[in-house]
Design an enzyme around this catalytic site. Structure first.
Site, short mmCIF file in Angstrom:
data_model
loop_
_atom_site.label_atom_id
_atom_site.label_comp_id
_atom_site.label_asym_id
_atom_site.label_seq_id
_atom_site.Cartn_x
_atom_site.Cartn_y
_atom_site.Cartn_z
N GLY A 107 36.36 40.69 43.19
CA GLY A 107 37.24 41.66 42.54
C GLY A 107 37.95 40.96 41.40
O GLY A 107 38.32 39.80 41.56
N LYS A 108 38.13 41.63 40.28
CA LYS A 108 38.86 40.99 39.17
C LYS A 108 40.35 41.23 39.41
O LYS A 108 40.95 42.14 38.82
CB LYS A 108 38.42 41.59 37.83
CG LYS A 108 37.47 40.66 37.06
CD LYS A 108 37.03 41.27 35.77
CE LYS A 108 37.72 40.70 34.55
NZ LYS A 108 37.50 39.28 34.29
N ILE A 109 40.92 40.44 40.31
CA ILE A 109 42.29 40.65 40.77
C ILE A 109 43.25 39.78 39.95
O ILE A 109 43.06 38.55 39.87
CB ILE A 109 42.39 40.32 42.28
CG1 ILE A 109 41.45 41.24 43.06
CG2 ILE A 109 43.83 40.42 42.76
CD1 ILE A 109 41.23 40.83 44.50
#
Ligand code: PMP
Length: 324
Positions: free
Chosen positions: A156-158
């Site tokens: 996830g591009k968190i």
């Protein structure tokens, strides 16, 4: 860097200066946001701006949001249309970087994900090269390790996870390198600070699998397909050991920001002949043509921002009333 003129914010397009959050904002305090990064490429001959694979980017963006217990009414198609509209309102006629950001918007103390307000913003800025030496990068192996899927999922591009990337990048740049390779906790190469990696050994293209704590890159996926179809290369997903980089023939990064960046030296050791290799060079040329809409075979990866001829894929003119 120039600021955007306009942002999509709280369900409408507003002047960028009105797109603000308070200092108690949950995402600002706890890193509880996810983002995307897309590029728009200006094609001078056609006077057209092409967004590269935006549906795939927004599919991943919504997956990242799901990992963070966010729920949005938007489909990838809605988000592509909003992005094209944003770029038209910016009257963008140059290469652009597009940043969608979904965040926990509550002004409240308390670390959790559920039961909070989710907001979405999208903005875009003019953008050129990300890695300055993109034909001859010298990289180090970072002393920082990549986050594990069971710590903060790299898939996830968190936003909060990018502290890891920031530590990696700053230490590499301050030590005089262009970028860094990052190892997983068990010592395999995962990726760069914000880019995927590929190695050429004996004519085969090798990249770590998605289970090696990498972001599932759209550029990675594109290069794998182009390498197979255009160069007839065998593409293998398998873990890469640190010392394989010392003895491989070619090595390069892929990413929306990094595009195809040739890595020619690692910790003062030349890779292959110490110059960009033929496979990297060919893939780089193919990629640079494809993203600008100059390769008819891959036209389905380009979404045109401005109106164009019959039968071409464009979002211009689609109704946006539901969102503005
Ligand atoms: N890995 C990380 C950690 C990244 O931040 C990025 C940039 N989005 C990439 C890889 C490359 O992914 P993409 O090709 O989708 O931009």
């Amino acid at each position: 860097m120039a600021l955007p003129n306009i942002a999509f914010f709280k369900g409408k397009f507003v002047p960028y200066s009105d797109a603000k959050v308070g200092v108690m904002n949950h995402a600002l305090n706890y890193g509880t946001a996810v983002f995307g990064g897309l590029r728009g490429y200006w094609n001078e001959e056609e006077e057209q701006l092409y967004i590269f694979r935006p549906h795939d980017h927004y599919r991943r963006f919504l997956h990242s949001a799901r990992i963070m217990v966010m729920d949005f009414p938007y489909t990838p198609e809605d988000l592509v249309n909003l992005t094209a509209e944003l770029l038209r309102r910016e009257a963008a006629r140059q290469d652009m970087y597009i940043r969608p950001l979904a965040y926990k918007a509550d002004e409240a103390i308390g670390v959790k994900l559920h039961g909070l307000q989710d907001e979405l913003t999208i903005f875009a800025v003019p953008f050129g090269k990300y890695v300055a030496n993109d034909t001859n990068a010298h990289v180090t192996v970072s002393s920082w390790r990549r986050l594990d899927d069971n710590v903060i999922p790299a898939r996830g591009k968190i936003s909060g996870a990018y502290v890891n990337s920031a530590l990696i990048k700053t230490d590499a740049l301050r030590a005089g390198f262009d970028e860094a390779l990052v190892l997983t906790d068990d010592g395999h190469i995962s990726e760069g600070s914000a880019m995927n990696v590929f190695m050429v050994r004996d004519g085969r293209l090798i990249t770590p699998p998605v289970t090696e704590n990498i972001l599932e890159g759209i550029t990675r996926r594109s290069i794998m397909e182009v390498a197979q179809k255009e160069l007839g290369l065998e593409v293998i997903e398998r873990p890469i050991d640190r010392t394989e980089v010392f003895i491989c023939d070619e090595f390069f990064f892929t990413g929306t920001a990094a595009q195809v960046t040739a890595v020619t030296k690692v910790d003062y050791r030349p890779i292959g002949d110490g110059v960009m290799g033929p496979i990297t060079s060919q893939l780089r040329d193919l990629f640079n043509d494809i993203v600008r809409g100059r390769n008819p075979k891959y036209k389905h990866w380009n979404v045109a921002v401005y109106p164009q001829g019959e039968g071409e894929r464009s979002t211009a003119g689609l109704s946006l009333e539901a969102h503005s």
